[in-house]
Design a protein around this motif. Structure first.
Motif, mmCIF file in Angstrom:
data_model
loop_
_atom_site.group_PDB
_atom_site.id
_atom_site.type_symbol
_atom_site.label_atom_id
_atom_site.label_comp_id
_atom_site.label_asym_id
_atom_site.label_seq_id
_atom_site.Cartn_x
_atom_site.Cartn_y
_atom_site.Cartn_z
ATOM 1 N N LEU A 1 22.599 16.181 -27.478
ATOM 2 C CA LEU A 1 23.735 17.090 -27.308
ATOM 3 C C LEU A 1 23.335 18.350 -26.544
ATOM 4 N N ASN A 2 22.147 18.859 -26.820
ATOM 5 C CA ASN A 2 21.679 20.046 -26.098
ATOM 6 C C ASN A 2 21.525 19.759 -24.613
ATOM 7 N N THR A 3 20.991 18.571 -24.301
ATOM 8 C CA THR A 3 20.852 18.175 -22.896
ATOM 9 C C THR A 3 22.219 18.041 -22.250
ATOM 10 N N LEU A 4 23.150 17.434 -22.981
ATOM 11 C CA LEU A 4 24.504 17.246 -22.455
ATOM 12 C C LEU A 4 25.185 18.589 -22.224
ATOM 13 N N ARG A 5 24.963 19.531 -23.143
ATOM 14 C CA ARG A 5 25.536 20.873 -22.956
ATOM 15 C C ARG A 5 25.004 21.514 -21.682
ATOM 16 N N LYS A 6 23.702 21.339 -21.431
ATOM 17 C CA LYS A 6 23.104 21.905 -20.220
ATOM 18 C C LYS A 6 23.740 21.298 -18.976
ATOM 19 N N TYR A 7 24.045 19.987 -19.042
ATOM 20 C CA TYR A 7 24.693 19.336 -17.901
ATOM 21 C C TYR A 7 26.043 19.979 -17.585
ATOM 22 N N PHE A 8 26.758 20.375 -18.656
ATOM 23 C CA PHE A 8 28.075 20.974 -18.462
ATOM 24 C C PHE A 8 28.006 22.472 -18.182
ATOM 25 N N HIS A 44 34.024 -0.415 -20.850
ATOM 26 C CA HIS A 44 32.764 -0.448 -21.590
ATOM 27 C C HIS A 44 33.075 -0.708 -23.057
ATOM 28 N N PHE A 45 32.744 -1.916 -23.528
ATOM 29 C CA PHE A 45 33.136 -2.329 -24.869
ATOM 30 C C PHE A 45 32.053 -2.051 -25.913
ATOM 31 N N GLU A 46 31.467 -0.890 -25.796
ATOM 32 C CA GLU A 46 30.501 -0.407 -26.778
ATOM 33 C C GLU A 46 30.849 1.051 -27.094
ATOM 34 N N PRO A 47 30.413 1.558 -28.261
ATOM 35 C CA PRO A 47 30.678 2.972 -28.566
ATOM 36 C C PRO A 47 30.085 3.888 -27.503
ATOM 37 N N ILE A 48 30.821 4.907 -27.141
ATOM 38 C CA ILE A 48 30.345 5.875 -26.152
ATOM 39 C C ILE A 48 29.262 6.739 -26.783
ATOM 40 N N ARG A 49 28.141 6.897 -26.083
ATOM 41 C CA ARG A 49 27.008 7.643 -26.638
ATOM 42 C C ARG A 49 27.410 9.077 -26.989
ATOM 43 N N GLY A 50 28.205 9.692 -26.157
ATOM 44 C CA GLY A 50 28.540 11.103 -26.345
ATOM 45 C C GLY A 50 29.825 11.340 -27.109
ATOM 46 N N ILE A 51 30.180 10.432 -28.025
ATOM 47 C CA ILE A 51 31.458 10.562 -28.729
ATOM 48 C C ILE A 51 31.524 11.856 -29.536
ATOM 49 N N ARG A 52 30.392 12.269 -30.126
ATOM 50 C CA ARG A 52 30.398 13.517 -30.893
ATOM 51 C C ARG A 52 30.658 14.710 -29.979
ATOM 52 N N PHE A 53 30.047 14.698 -28.797
ATOM 53 C CA PHE A 53 30.266 15.782 -27.833
ATOM 54 C C PHE A 53 31.726 15.805 -27.404
ATOM 55 N N ILE A 54 32.294 14.642 -27.174
ATOM 56 C CA ILE A 54 33.688 14.555 -26.748
ATOM 57 C C ILE A 54 34.611 15.138 -27.817
ATOM 58 N N LYS A 55 34.287 14.868 -29.067
ATOM 59 C CA LYS A 55 35.137 15.354 -30.153
ATOM 60 C C LYS A 55 34.922 16.833 -30.441
ATOM 61 N N GLU A 56 33.661 17.264 -30.448
ATOM 62 C CA GLU A 56 33.363 18.633 -30.860
ATOM 63 C C GLU A 56 33.405 19.622 -29.698
ATOM 64 N N GLU A 57 32.797 19.267 -28.589
ATOM 65 C CA GLU A 57 32.695 20.207 -27.468
ATOM 66 C C GLU A 57 33.913 20.117 -26.538
ATOM 67 N N PHE A 87 25.315 10.044 -18.391
ATOM 68 C CA PHE A 87 24.627 10.521 -19.592
ATOM 69 C C PHE A 87 25.603 10.645 -20.752
ATOM 70 N N LEU A 88 26.829 11.046 -20.469
ATOM 71 C CA LEU A 88 27.852 11.170 -21.504
ATOM 72 C C LEU A 88 28.182 9.814 -22.116
ATOM 73 N N ILE A 89 28.245 8.792 -21.288
ATOM 74 C CA ILE A 89 28.664 7.467 -21.750
ATOM 75 C C ILE A 89 27.513 6.685 -22.370
ATOM 76 N N PHE A 90 26.322 6.762 -21.757
ATOM 77 C CA PHE A 90 25.206 5.924 -22.191
ATOM 78 C C PHE A 90 24.027 6.686 -22.780
#
Length: 658
Positions: free
Chosen positions: A275-282, A388-401, A294-297
């Protein structure tokens, strides 16, 4: 009997133990290098237990391999404290009650130290004696001084062959228990390090572990006390011994529990790192396709399966490179009207190459039925679709951030992954293409305009745009009470046809907004969207009128007065009905100061005598809901709190007068 039970740790619960030991603890800001002391203690204990294993087993090993490198020698040992602890531990009679009393005494002496430091200091005091005992056992055969010291400390009592044979099991029991204590303290230190580098909000597995540490430290110290008593009994060759099995059982449970708790933190720490890495991306300029991968996988992303609905083919995620993206999140429970909102936008951007729409379906767990539903929705969408028929890796980021709450959300991103709008869906509902390209800046500009009503009503009736153009005064009204609606229509119609107004060339139209119609539903959905986009903004005339209108949705009656498309005021049914019904009292002012001013002045007088603050039901939405909302009419604070719909279990916020 009760007093005995209070001093017997084997009959006490963790809560009872915590109640006794917490009174011994004083929070202090004093610094103590418990880490360096633990390294030294670990070295002494490891070397000593290695010697014991060799002596008892009769094997010869290289002790240097067991001992660790010594840290820098600038550490100042708390020697006096260690001697005081050693004094409390030594020469105590066996028994769980005595061990408990000894432990409480030690905890009181160490009251200002942290919990991990208490454990290390106690083990250090023990290590001095235990380490010296077995060091002398190695040196007594070659050093006369060591032999003399060994005799004084009764080392030969345990180390001569006959004694080793006699006490073999007891010595190994002590030695093995010491090793377990060392591992327990090591894990307590590890938890402390994790807590210092990670937020318990991100790593919640730390919370129960940290809460349990005081009790774990208690059991560590009391076990050390029991071990010292047992060693004293062995070296003094006493018949009465300290039973160690209950302490060994407890300390093993603690060891396994700590290992499990730390293992639970590993995936949470990995998630925090992600999540910290993803935040830096944004937060820093990053190629948008890199961020989306990175958000998806997450790490080591494979080829992202993007479906180009227009070309009906799979494409690379690189198609979004250097594009502004409308990132469309939704569950599969969306209606065609939801994504129909995007059709005009798609038609506008499809001939260009600067903007793209990407639908990202949010599904927690896929199955065959959901895949069929997805394919049906995909076939109706002309834009890019994540397939993509698998859970999205960044689902928590999508919900919280990104604040996705299972309602359709459109995050507007620049080519460098800068968030231009956190959720433009409501903006699109209100202004349509007028808000393109739907940035936060454009929204704020549109919100400041007093003609916000234009986007809510122009599609309801074909006459309204012409009334706006002709700058007529318009009463929009509605409500839940048919009797109020009829009365308002009667008085407002009488007002509109009055000769005084016609003499002043004032033209007034009435428009009834029926709730249970397509137009009425669209009107209130637009009001809700406009409210949501402005709920956490600084209060101004626009946000006040929108807030009032939104609060009147479920009232018996309401009315809104405009001049052309400019909103003049919004009022509760009670005040608006009284204002128009008393037209005879203020119509003479219309000629002098105009209809608008005279209407507002009388309305303000009515408010002083009739105003009752309404409540506002705020649906669960993206964005931050303030703790207080100012009443738009009397300006008193309205407190915001949470309620739930029992049927849908959907969180709401409700504002009422504080």
């Amino acid at each position: 009997m009760a007093a005995e039970n209070e001093n017997n740790p084997l009959t006490l619960s963790d809560e009872q133990i915590l109640g006794q030991i917490y009174s011994t603890h004083v929070h202090s800001d004093s610094k103590f290098d418990a880490g360096t002391l633990f390294t030294l203690v670990e070295n002494v204990i490891t070397c000593s237990t290695y010697i014991v294993d060799n002596v008892v087993q009769g094997t010869q090993g290289n002790i240097d391999r067991a001992c660790h490198p010594i840290p820098q020698d600038n550490f100042s040992s708390p020697l006096c404290t260690l001697k005081q602890i050693s004094s409390e531990l030594s020469c105590k009679p066996p028994g769980e009650e005595n061990a408990h009393k000894t432990t409480l005494t030690i905890l009181k002496k160490l009251s200002t130290y942290s919990w991990d430091a208490k454990a290390v200091l106690t083990l250090a005091a023990f290590a001095i004696e235990y380490g010296e005992f077995w060091l002398l056992s190695q040196q007594e055969s070659t050093d006369l001084r060591a032999k003399s010291l060994a005799i004084i400390k009764r080392v030969p009592t345990l180390t001569k062959p006959s004694a080793l044979q006699k006490h073999r099991n007891s010595i190994l029991e002590v030695n093995n228990l010491i090793k377990i204590i060392l591992k327990v303290i090591e894990l307590i230190f590890e938890l402390g390090k994790l807590a210092s580098t990670h937020n318990t909000k991100d790593v919640p597995a730390l919370i129960p572990a940290l809460e349990q540490i005081p009790v774990d430290v208690y059991w560590t110290i009391i076990t050390v006390a029991a071990i010292v008593t047992q060693i004293d009994s062995l070296t003094l060759d006493k018949d009465t011994r300290q039973e160690l099995a209950p302490f060994a059982h407890k300390i093993n449970i603690i060891l396994n529990k700590l290992r499990k708790q730390i293992s639970l933190t590993i995936p949470q720490i990995a998630e925090e790192k992600y999540l910290n890495t993803l935040r830096k991306y944004f937060q820093t300029p990053t190629e948008i396709f890199v961020t989306l991968k990175f958000l998806i996988f997450g790490e080591n992303a494979p080829k992202v399966p993007i479906y180009d609905s227009a070309a009906k083919t799979q494409v690379s995620i690189r198609v979004v490179r250097n594009k502004e993206i409308f990132l469309f999140f939704s569950t599969l429970d969306i209606t065609e009207s939801d994504f129909d909102q995007l059709i005009p936008i798609y038609n506008k951007i499809k001939t260009g190459d600067q903007y793209k729409i990407l639908w990202v379906p949010i599904v927690e767990e896929w199955n065959d039925e959901l895949r069929i539903q997805f394919e049906s929705l995909k076939s109706k969408m002309p834009w890019y679709v994540l397939q993509h028929f698998e859970p999205i890796r960044g689902i928590r980021f999508i919900k919280e951030e990104l604040q996705f709450t299972n309602k359709p959300t459109i995050v507007v991103l620049s080519p460098q992954t800068k968030i231009l709008h956190l959720n433009a869906f409501y903006m699109i509902e209100i202004w349509g293409l007028s808000g393109f390209p739907f940035t936060q800046t454009i929204q704020e500009s549109l919100t400041l305009e007093s003609s916000w009503i234009h986007s809510l009503v122009t599609d309801i009736n074909p006459h309204i745009p012409q009334w706006f153009k002709e700058q007529k005064y318009i009463f929009f009204y509605g409500g839940k009470d048919n009797e109020w609606i009829q009365r308002f229509n009667t008085f407002a119609s009488t007002l509109a046809s009055d000769s005084t107004l016609k003499q002043a060339n004032i033209s007034i139209e009435l428009f009834y907004v029926e709730t249970e119609t397509v137009g009425g539903n669209r009107f209130w959905k637009g009001v809700e969207s406009l409210f949501i986009t402005n709920v956490d903004k600084t209060t101004n005339s626009v946000t006040q009128e929108v807030q009032k209108l939104f609060s009147y949705k479920n009232e018996s009656g309401w009315a809104l007065l405009t001049h052309g498309s400019t909103v003049l005021l919004t009022g509760h049914g009670t005040t608006m009905l009284k204002t128009v019904s008393e037209f005879d009292n203020w119509k003479k002012l219309v000629i002098k100061i105009g209809f608008e001013i005279s209407f507002k002045e009388h309305y303000e007088k009515v408010i002083l005598s009739t105003h009752i603050c309404s409540h506002i039901e705020i649906p669960k939405i993206t964005g931050k809901i303030p703790d207080f909302i100012e009443c738009p009419e009397c300006h008193r604070k309205m407190e915001v709190f949470v309620s739930y719909k029992c049927c849908h279990i959907e969180e709401e916020k409700i504002a009422t007068n504080a």
